[in-house]
Design an enzyme around this catalytic site. Sequence first.
Site, mmCIF file in Angstrom:
data_model
loop_
_atom_site.group_PDB
_atom_site.id
_atom_site.type_symbol
_atom_site.label_atom_id
_atom_site.label_comp_id
_atom_site.label_asym_id
_atom_site.label_seq_id
_atom_site.Cartn_x
_atom_site.Cartn_y
_atom_site.Cartn_z
ATOM 1 N N SER A 167 33.324 26.212 11.898
ATOM 2 C CA SER A 167 32.313 26.750 12.633
ATOM 3 C C SER A 167 32.930 27.596 13.943
ATOM 4 C CB SER A 167 31.463 25.724 13.483
ATOM 5 O OG SER A 167 30.767 25.273 12.444
ATOM 6 N N LYS B 62 25.804 30.437 10.634
ATOM 7 C CA LYS B 62 26.128 29.014 10.950
ATOM 8 C C LYS B 62 25.605 28.631 12.172
ATOM 9 C CE LYS B 62 27.474 24.666 10.607
ATOM 10 N NZ LYS B 62 28.628 24.112 10.194
ATOM 11 N N LYS C 126 28.602 22.688 20.461
ATOM 12 C CA LYS C 126 29.510 23.941 20.416
ATOM 13 C C LYS C 126 28.594 24.838 19.503
ATOM 14 C CE LYS C 126 31.785 24.445 17.057
ATOM 15 N NZ LYS C 126 32.900 24.184 15.653
#
Length: 295
Positions: A101, A176, A245
Site C-alpha cells: 500500500s 486501495k 496509514k
Amino acid sequence: MPSTLNATRVAFIGLGAMGQPMAQHLISAGFDVVGFDLSEDAKIKLADAGGRAAETISDAMVGASFVITMLPNGKIVREALLAENACGGLKQNAVVIDMSSSAPNDTRELGLELASRGLRLVDAPVSGGVKRAVSGTLTIMAGGEDADIEEAEPLLKAVGQQVFRTGPVGSGHAMKAINNFVSGAGVLAAIEGVLLGRAFGLEPATIVDILNSSSGKNNATEVKMKQFILSETFGSGFAIGLMAKDIRIAADLAKTLGLRLDALASTADAWDAAQKALGPSEDHTRIIRYVEDHN
C-alpha cells in the site's frame, strides 16, 4: 511440488504474514521464486516450500523477469528497489509489481524512475487480509499499462481471485486507499452504533444481527464485529497502523486534488489518534478500546 526448471523467475521482496503465502502460491503455480526478507525464519519457510532464499535484495533480483514487493509502505519499496542499484541485476524490461500500500503520487514518480532504467511498473495492491492471502483469493487492484498488466496477470491470478484494472500507474494504490477509507469508516460506524445501542440497553449481538439484516450492513458488521470485536479476540490479522496509514494516504490524495471531504478527514484523524493511543502493531479491530476510552 511443480518443477521450476526453466520457469519464469520471480523475485519476491517481503515475506511477512501476507507475502509468505503469496510467494508459496507462486511456487505452487510453477514459478521460480527467489525471496528476501529481513527475517531468517521467513526465508527458511520459503525454502521449505520450494522457493529459494537470497541473502540480499540485490541477489534476489539477479536474472528475474518479475519483482513483487509486499512491504509496509512506498518509501521502503523505493529503497528496496533503488538503494545501491538493487534492481540492476533484473532482466532488461522486467516488470516490477508493487503489491504494497503506497501513496499513488509517489508510485507515479517511482514508475518514471524505473522506466529510465528500462523497467516497467505495475502497482497492484490487494484486499482480503491474511486469510485470503492463504487461500489465494485476494482482490487485486492493478494500475499500469494494459500490456504490462497482461504480462503480470499469470502471477496476479496465482495469488488472487479477482484482478481489476484500475487505469494508469498509481491508480491501483489510489483505489486501495479509497477502499480502506470506506472499510475503516465502516468499522468506526459499526462500533459507535453498537456502543450507542448498548448504552441505551440493547444487546450488542442483537444490534449486529439486525444491522446484517438491514441497510446498515457492511464488511465490519458481517466479518469483524462478532468474530473479533464482540468476542474480544482482536485477531483479524491487519494492524491498526496499516489501516491508519492507508486512510491518511486517501486524505492526503484528496488534499492534493483540491477536494474537501469532511468524512474522510475525520476518519483519518480518528485512526491516527487510535494508533498513537494503542500502538501501531495492535490489530485494527481493537480500535473499540480507543473509542470506549475516548468516551
